[in-house]
Design an enzyme around this catalytic site. Structure first.
Site, PDB file in Angstrom:
ATOM      1  N   HIS A   1      -6.984  -6.014   2.192  1.00  0.00           N
ATOM      2  CA  HIS A   1      -5.863  -5.406   2.661  1.00  0.00           C
ATOM      3  C   HIS A   1      -5.330  -6.320   3.962  1.00  0.00           C
ATOM      4  CE1 HIS A   1      -6.976  -0.816   2.177  1.00  0.00           C
ATOM      5  NE2 HIS A   1      -8.127  -1.486   2.056  1.00  0.00           N
TER       6      HIS A   1
ATOM      7  N   ASN B   1     -12.806  -3.048   2.894  1.00  0.00           N
ATOM      8  CA  ASN B   1     -13.736  -1.976   2.807  1.00  0.00           C
ATOM      9  C   ASN B   1     -14.583  -2.030   1.587  1.00  0.00           C
ATOM     10  OD1 ASN B   1     -12.453  -0.865   5.264  1.00  0.00           O
ATOM     11  ND2 ASN B   1     -10.721  -0.092   3.863  1.00  0.00           N
TER      12      ASN B   1
ATOM     13  N   VAL C   1     -10.700   3.117  -3.743  1.00  0.00           N
ATOM     14  CA  VAL C   1     -10.598   2.469  -4.976  1.00  0.00           C
ATOM     15  C   VAL C   1     -11.606   1.307  -5.174  1.00  0.00           C
ATOM     16  CG1 VAL C   1      -8.624   1.342  -6.501  1.00  0.00           C
ATOM     17  CG2 VAL C   1      -8.003   2.933  -4.600  1.00  0.00           C
TER      18      VAL C   1
ATOM     19  N   ASP D   1       0.923  -1.150   0.095  1.00  0.00           N
ATOM     20  CA  ASP D   1       0.004  -0.011  -0.072  1.00  0.00           C
ATOM     21  C   ASP D   1       0.782   1.184   0.204  1.00  0.00           C
ATOM     22  OD1 ASP D   1      -3.118   0.625   1.021  1.00  0.00           O
ATOM     23  OD2 ASP D   1      -1.718   2.038   0.930  1.00  0.00           O
ATOM     24  N   ILE D   2       0.556   2.194  -0.699  1.00  0.00           N
ATOM     25  CA  ILE D   2       1.260   3.385  -0.883  1.00  0.00           C
ATOM     26  C   ILE D   2       1.447   4.296   0.419  1.00  0.00           C
ATOM     27  CG2 ILE D   2      -0.490   5.023  -1.978  1.00  0.00           C
ATOM     28  CD1 ILE D   2       1.748   5.691  -4.206  1.00  0.00           C
TER      29      ILE D   2
ATOM     30  N   HIS E   1     -10.109  -5.435  -3.173  1.00  0.00           N
ATOM     31  CA  HIS E   1      -8.743  -5.520  -2.773  1.00  0.00           C
ATOM     32  C   HIS E   1      -8.755  -6.104  -1.398  1.00  0.00           C
ATOM     33  CE1 HIS E   1      -9.658  -1.216  -2.657  1.00  0.00           C
ATOM     34  NE2 HIS E   1      -9.185  -1.326  -1.359  1.00  0.00           N
TER      35      HIS E   1
HETATM   36  P1  5GP Z   1      -9.565   1.500   0.062  1.00  0.00           P
HETATM   37  O1  5GP Z   1      -9.596   2.824   1.104  1.00  0.00           O
HETATM   38  O2  5GP Z   1     -10.257   1.444  -1.172  1.00  0.00           O
HETATM   39  O3  5GP Z   1     -10.076   0.237   0.861  1.00  0.00           O
HETATM   40  O4  5GP Z   1      -8.016   1.057  -0.103  1.00  0.00           O
HETATM   41  C1  5GP Z   1      -7.374   1.591  -1.246  1.00  0.00           C
HETATM   42  C2  5GP Z   1      -5.912   1.387  -0.830  1.00  0.00           C
HETATM   43  O5  5GP Z   1      -5.151   1.847  -2.041  1.00  0.00           O
HETATM   44  C3  5GP Z   1      -5.467   2.741   0.415  1.00  0.00           C
HETATM   45  O6  5GP Z   1      -4.971   2.027   1.456  1.00  0.00           O
HETATM   46  C4  5GP Z   1      -4.536   3.486  -0.726  1.00  0.00           C
HETATM   47  O7  5GP Z   1      -3.543   3.892   0.318  1.00  0.00           O
HETATM   48  C5  5GP Z   1      -3.979   2.744  -1.561  1.00  0.00           C
HETATM   49  N1  5GP Z   1      -3.435   3.157  -2.614  1.00  0.00           N
HETATM   50  C6  5GP Z   1      -4.191   4.289  -3.208  1.00  0.00           C
HETATM   51  N2  5GP Z   1      -3.511   4.757  -4.590  1.00  0.00           N
HETATM   52  C7  5GP Z   1      -2.384   3.906  -4.660  1.00  0.00           C
HETATM   53  C8  5GP Z   1      -1.368   3.793  -5.532  1.00  0.00           C
HETATM   54  O8  5GP Z   1      -1.302   4.335  -6.659  1.00  0.00           O
HETATM   55  N3  5GP Z   1      -0.399   2.719  -5.267  1.00  0.00           N
HETATM   56  C9  5GP Z   1      -0.574   1.915  -4.215  1.00  0.00           C
HETATM   57  N4  5GP Z   1       0.444   0.905  -4.208  1.00  0.00           N
HETATM   58  N5  5GP Z   1      -1.684   1.852  -3.264  1.00  0.00           N
HETATM   59  C10 5GP Z   1      -2.623   3.009  -3.426  1.00  0.00           C
END
Ligand code: 5GP
Ligand code: ZN
Length: 113
Positions: free
Chosen positions: A101, A86, A95, A29-30, A99
């Protein structure tokens, strides 16, 4: 398709790729929320967990077991880790390509907030 994770899967956006096979990719995760924060992502574009069907059962099982395997490889299986999906905005989904986590490497509090 204008999807961030599809673009990462296609290699159009770089990522710290840890694992890939014909069904999934795993990358860091970034914006990590714990010392270990990995994302297990299916190659198939499914927007949210609400959109998964019985047809996706084996894929979702493979994602979960791959997370378990990675937790063992990263030596957090015994101390503990958390797997999180999520789903939709109210749960913090940003996103819209499902996915899983994998979080670990510190004490994870409950309730998660
Ligand atoms: P969500 O909030 O949708 O459950 O998780 C999306 C995750 O994707 C977040 O934890 C966010 O930090 C990660 N994320 C967003 N953009 C990028 C990216 O460009 N690269 C990577 N590796 N992770 C990302
Ligand atoms: Zn996608």
């Amino acid at each position: 398709m204008d999807c961030l994770f599809c673009q990462i899967i296609e290699g159009k956006i770089p990522s710290d790729l840890l694992y890939q096979d014909d069904q999934i990719v795993i990358f860091s995760d970034i914006n990590p929320q714990a010392p270990i924060h990995k994302l297990i992502v299916p190659r198939k574009h499914i927007a949210t967990m609400n959109d998964a069907t019985a047809e996706d059962a084996a894929l979702i099982g493979h994602m979960v077991l791959s997370a378990q395997k990675l937790a063992k490889q990263l030596s957090i299986a015994e101390e503990g880790y958390r797997l999180v999906w999520n789903t939709n905005k109210g749960a913090g989904q940003a996103v819209f390509h499902i996915h899983l986590h994998l979080l670990g490497g510190r004490v994870l509090h409950w309730p998660p907030g």
